[in-house]
Design a protein around this motif. Structure first.
Motif, PDB file in Angstrom:
ATOM      1  N   GLN A  50       0.838  -1.203   0.000  1.00  0.00           N
ATOM      2  CA  GLN A  50       0.000   0.000   0.000  1.00  0.00           C
ATOM      3  C   GLN A  50       0.873   1.253   0.000  1.00  0.00           C
ATOM      4  O   GLN A  50       0.536   2.248  -0.647  1.00  0.00           O
ATOM      5  CB  GLN A  50      -0.932   0.001   1.203  1.00  0.00           C
ATOM      6  CG  GLN A  50      -2.056  -1.001   1.083  1.00  0.00           C
ATOM      7  CD  GLN A  50      -2.865  -1.124   2.362  1.00  0.00           C
ATOM      8  OE1 GLN A  50      -2.378  -0.846   3.454  1.00  0.00           O
ATOM      9  NE2 GLN A  50      -4.099  -1.561   2.220  1.00  0.00           N
ATOM     10  N   SER A  51       1.985   1.207   0.707  1.00  0.00           N
ATOM     11  CA  SER A  51       2.899   2.350   0.710  1.00  0.00           C
ATOM     12  C   SER A  51       3.497   2.566  -0.673  1.00  0.00           C
ATOM     13  O   SER A  51       3.637   3.709  -1.128  1.00  0.00           O
ATOM     14  CB  SER A  51       4.014   2.146   1.728  1.00  0.00           C
ATOM     15  OG  SER A  51       3.486   2.072   3.025  1.00  0.00           O
ATOM     16  N   LEU A  52       3.836   1.488  -1.352  1.00  0.00           N
ATOM     17  CA  LEU A  52       4.345   1.615  -2.722  1.00  0.00           C
ATOM     18  C   LEU A  52       3.288   2.208  -3.642  1.00  0.00           C
ATOM     19  O   LEU A  52       3.581   3.059  -4.488  1.00  0.00           O
ATOM     20  CB  LEU A  52       4.774   0.244  -3.265  1.00  0.00           C
ATOM     21  CG  LEU A  52       6.173  -0.233  -2.942  1.00  0.00           C
ATOM     22  CD1 LEU A  52       6.413  -1.618  -3.527  1.00  0.00           C
ATOM     23  CD2 LEU A  52       7.209   0.738  -3.454  1.00  0.00           C
ATOM     24  N   MET A  53       2.044   1.767  -3.478  1.00  0.00           N
ATOM     25  CA  MET A  53       0.959   2.295  -4.311  1.00  0.00           C
ATOM     26  C   MET A  53       0.724   3.772  -4.024  1.00  0.00           C
ATOM     27  O   MET A  53       0.322   4.522  -4.915  1.00  0.00           O
ATOM     28  CB  MET A  53      -0.324   1.491  -4.093  1.00  0.00           C
ATOM     29  CG  MET A  53      -0.245   0.087  -4.641  1.00  0.00           C
ATOM     30  SD  MET A  53      -1.726  -0.949  -4.530  1.00  0.00           S
ATOM     31  CE  MET A  53      -2.776  -0.189  -3.377  1.00  0.00           C
ATOM     32  N   ALA A  54       0.962   4.202  -2.794  1.00  0.00           N
ATOM     33  CA  ALA A  54       0.766   5.608  -2.443  1.00  0.00           C
ATOM     34  C   ALA A  54       1.713   6.507  -3.236  1.00  0.00           C
ATOM     35  O   ALA A  54       1.353   7.646  -3.573  1.00  0.00           O
ATOM     36  CB  ALA A  54       0.968   5.814  -0.947  1.00  0.00           C
ATOM     37  N   PHE A  55       2.901   6.026  -3.546  1.00  0.00           N
ATOM     38  CA  PHE A  55       3.817   6.813  -4.358  1.00  0.00           C
ATOM     39  C   PHE A  55       3.191   7.112  -5.716  1.00  0.00           C
ATOM     40  O   PHE A  55       3.289   8.220  -6.234  1.00  0.00           O
ATOM     41  CB  PHE A  55       5.147   6.086  -4.567  1.00  0.00           C
ATOM     42  CG  PHE A  55       5.940   5.886  -3.308  1.00  0.00           C
ATOM     43  CD1 PHE A  55       6.030   6.884  -2.348  1.00  0.00           C
ATOM     44  CD2 PHE A  55       6.607   4.705  -3.080  1.00  0.00           C
ATOM     45  CE1 PHE A  55       6.766   6.712  -1.193  1.00  0.00           C
ATOM     46  CE2 PHE A  55       7.349   4.517  -1.928  1.00  0.00           C
ATOM     47  CZ  PHE A  55       7.427   5.517  -0.988  1.00  0.00           C
ATOM     48  N   TYR A  56       2.557   6.109  -6.283  1.00  0.00           N
ATOM     49  CA  TYR A  56       1.982   6.259  -7.616  1.00  0.00           C
ATOM     50  C   TYR A  56       0.642   7.000  -7.581  1.00  0.00           C
ATOM     51  O   TYR A  56       0.421   7.944  -8.328  1.00  0.00           O
ATOM     52  CB  TYR A  56       1.812   4.871  -8.253  1.00  0.00           C
ATOM     53  CG  TYR A  56       1.157   4.915  -9.606  1.00  0.00           C
ATOM     54  CD1 TYR A  56       1.843   5.376 -10.721  1.00  0.00           C
ATOM     55  CD2 TYR A  56      -0.157   4.491  -9.765  1.00  0.00           C
ATOM     56  CE1 TYR A  56       1.237   5.423 -11.954  1.00  0.00           C
ATOM     57  CE2 TYR A  56      -0.761   4.536 -10.998  1.00  0.00           C
ATOM     58  CZ  TYR A  56      -0.065   5.004 -12.087  1.00  0.00           C
ATOM     59  OH  TYR A  56      -0.676   5.049 -13.310  1.00  0.00           O
ATOM     60  N   ILE A  57      -0.267   6.555  -6.689  1.00  0.00           N
ATOM     61  CA  ILE A  57      -1.625   7.101  -6.688  1.00  0.00           C
ATOM     62  C   ILE A  57      -1.664   8.535  -6.155  1.00  0.00           C
ATOM     63  O   ILE A  57      -2.268   9.421  -6.766  1.00  0.00           O
ATOM     64  CB  ILE A  57      -2.563   6.193  -5.874  1.00  0.00           C
ATOM     65  CG1 ILE A  57      -2.698   4.842  -6.556  1.00  0.00           C
ATOM     66  CG2 ILE A  57      -3.932   6.836  -5.702  1.00  0.00           C
ATOM     67  CD1 ILE A  57      -3.419   3.792  -5.736  1.00  0.00           C
TER      68      ILE A  57
ATOM     69  N   GLY B 237      12.695   5.253   3.146  1.00  0.00           N
ATOM     70  CA  GLY B 237      11.340   4.722   3.027  1.00  0.00           C
ATOM     71  C   GLY B 237      11.274   3.575   2.030  1.00  0.00           C
ATOM     72  O   GLY B 237      10.703   2.516   2.319  1.00  0.00           O
ATOM     73  N   VAL B 238      11.869   3.766   0.868  1.00  0.00           N
ATOM     74  CA  VAL B 238      11.868   2.711  -0.157  1.00  0.00           C
ATOM     75  C   VAL B 238      12.696   1.523   0.313  1.00  0.00           C
ATOM     76  O   VAL B 238      12.307   0.368   0.112  1.00  0.00           O
ATOM     77  CB  VAL B 238      12.393   3.273  -1.497  1.00  0.00           C
ATOM     78  CG1 VAL B 238      12.579   2.166  -2.514  1.00  0.00           C
ATOM     79  CG2 VAL B 238      11.435   4.323  -2.034  1.00  0.00           C
ATOM     80  N   LEU B 239      13.820   1.787   0.966  1.00  0.00           N
ATOM     81  CA  LEU B 239      14.644   0.695   1.498  1.00  0.00           C
ATOM     82  C   LEU B 239      13.851  -0.117   2.532  1.00  0.00           C
ATOM     83  O   LEU B 239      13.889  -1.351   2.530  1.00  0.00           O
ATOM     84  CB  LEU B 239      15.926   1.258   2.118  1.00  0.00           C
ATOM     85  CG  LEU B 239      16.923   0.238   2.657  1.00  0.00           C
ATOM     86  CD1 LEU B 239      17.462  -0.617   1.523  1.00  0.00           C
ATOM     87  CD2 LEU B 239      18.056   0.945   3.369  1.00  0.00           C
ATOM     88  N   GLY B 240      13.117   0.569   3.395  1.00  0.00           N
ATOM     89  CA  GLY B 240      12.292  -0.121   4.387  1.00  0.00           C
ATOM     90  C   GLY B 240      11.202  -0.965   3.742  1.00  0.00           C
ATOM     91  O   GLY B 240      10.948  -2.097   4.154  1.00  0.00           O
ATOM     92  N   ILE B 241      10.550  -0.417   2.718  1.00  0.00           N
ATOM     93  CA  ILE B 241       9.492  -1.157   2.024  1.00  0.00           C
ATOM     94  C   ILE B 241      10.053  -2.420   1.391  1.00  0.00           C
ATOM     95  O   ILE B 241       9.489  -3.508   1.527  1.00  0.00           O
ATOM     96  CB  ILE B 241       8.808  -0.256   0.976  1.00  0.00           C
ATOM     97  CG1 ILE B 241       7.951   0.800   1.684  1.00  0.00           C
ATOM     98  CG2 ILE B 241       7.962  -1.084   0.022  1.00  0.00           C
ATOM     99  CD1 ILE B 241       7.432   1.882   0.759  1.00  0.00           C
ATOM    100  N   PHE B 242      11.177  -2.299   0.704  1.00  0.00           N
ATOM    101  CA  PHE B 242      11.755  -3.479   0.055  1.00  0.00           C
ATOM    102  C   PHE B 242      12.335  -4.470   1.067  1.00  0.00           C
ATOM    103  O   PHE B 242      12.363  -5.675   0.806  1.00  0.00           O
ATOM    104  CB  PHE B 242      12.771  -3.077  -1.013  1.00  0.00           C
ATOM    105  CG  PHE B 242      12.104  -2.619  -2.277  1.00  0.00           C
ATOM    106  CD1 PHE B 242      11.452  -3.524  -3.099  1.00  0.00           C
ATOM    107  CD2 PHE B 242      12.087  -1.282  -2.625  1.00  0.00           C
ATOM    108  CE1 PHE B 242      10.814  -3.109  -4.260  1.00  0.00           C
ATOM    109  CE2 PHE B 242      11.451  -0.854  -3.773  1.00  0.00           C
ATOM    110  CZ  PHE B 242      10.809  -1.772  -4.600  1.00  0.00           C
ATOM    111  N   THR B 243      12.775  -3.980   2.209  1.00  0.00           N
ATOM    112  CA  THR B 243      13.216  -4.897   3.271  1.00  0.00           C
ATOM    113  C   THR B 243      12.039  -5.724   3.773  1.00  0.00           C
ATOM    114  O   THR B 243      12.150  -6.942   3.939  1.00  0.00           O
ATOM    115  CB  THR B 243      13.843  -4.106   4.438  1.00  0.00           C
ATOM    116  OG1 THR B 243      14.953  -3.359   3.946  1.00  0.00           O
ATOM    117  CG2 THR B 243      14.301  -5.029   5.552  1.00  0.00           C
TER     118      THR B 243
END
Length: 136
Positions: free
Chosen positions: A76-83, A92-98
């Protein structure tokens, strides 16, 4: 279920105490059909999520449920970047991919454990096979 009912009743005095002036000023919105329909839909989906949570934990485990919830939040956090056009940060991106990588590894390990458990004969069969071998 009873937690929701208890919370609804117990929070009424707190809402009146802390937000009484806001409630009095918003009586028109609070009595609108649109507000109560939105509340009903939100309550229905919230209750449904609770049922699905219980079913998922019964089918898997609390840890698996927790990991799937964490992976869902990361997606959902990844989708928030796009939407919503949120600005991604390196951390933030490092945490999401971790989180997603850890969830993927957990899934891989659980799949391997389940495959090994399916291939292993039941414990009673091993005991009987040892008894038969000792008699021969």
């Amino acid at each position: 279920f009873y937690n929701n009912v208890n919370a609804s009743l117990l929070f009424i005095p707190l809402m009146l105490y802390f937000e009484g002036d806001v409630l009095i000023g918003s009586t028109e919105q609070l009595t609108s059909t649109a507000f109560w329909m939105a509340m009903f839909v939100a309550g229905f989906f919230g209750f449904s999520i609770g049922i699905v949570t219980v079913l998922q934990i019964k089918a898997t485990s609390p840890l698996t449920h927790n990991i799937s919830g964490t992976a869902k939040a990361a997606l959902q956090s990844l989708m928030a970047f796009y939407i919503w056009g949120n600005q991604p940060t390196v951390m933030g991106v490092l945490g999401i991919f971790t989180v997603l990588g850890g969830s993927l590894l957990y899934t891989f390990v659980k799949m391997n454990e389940n495959a090994q458990a399916a291939q292993a004969p039941p414990p009673q069969m091993e005991h009987r096979q040892q008894e038969m071998a000792s008699k021969v």
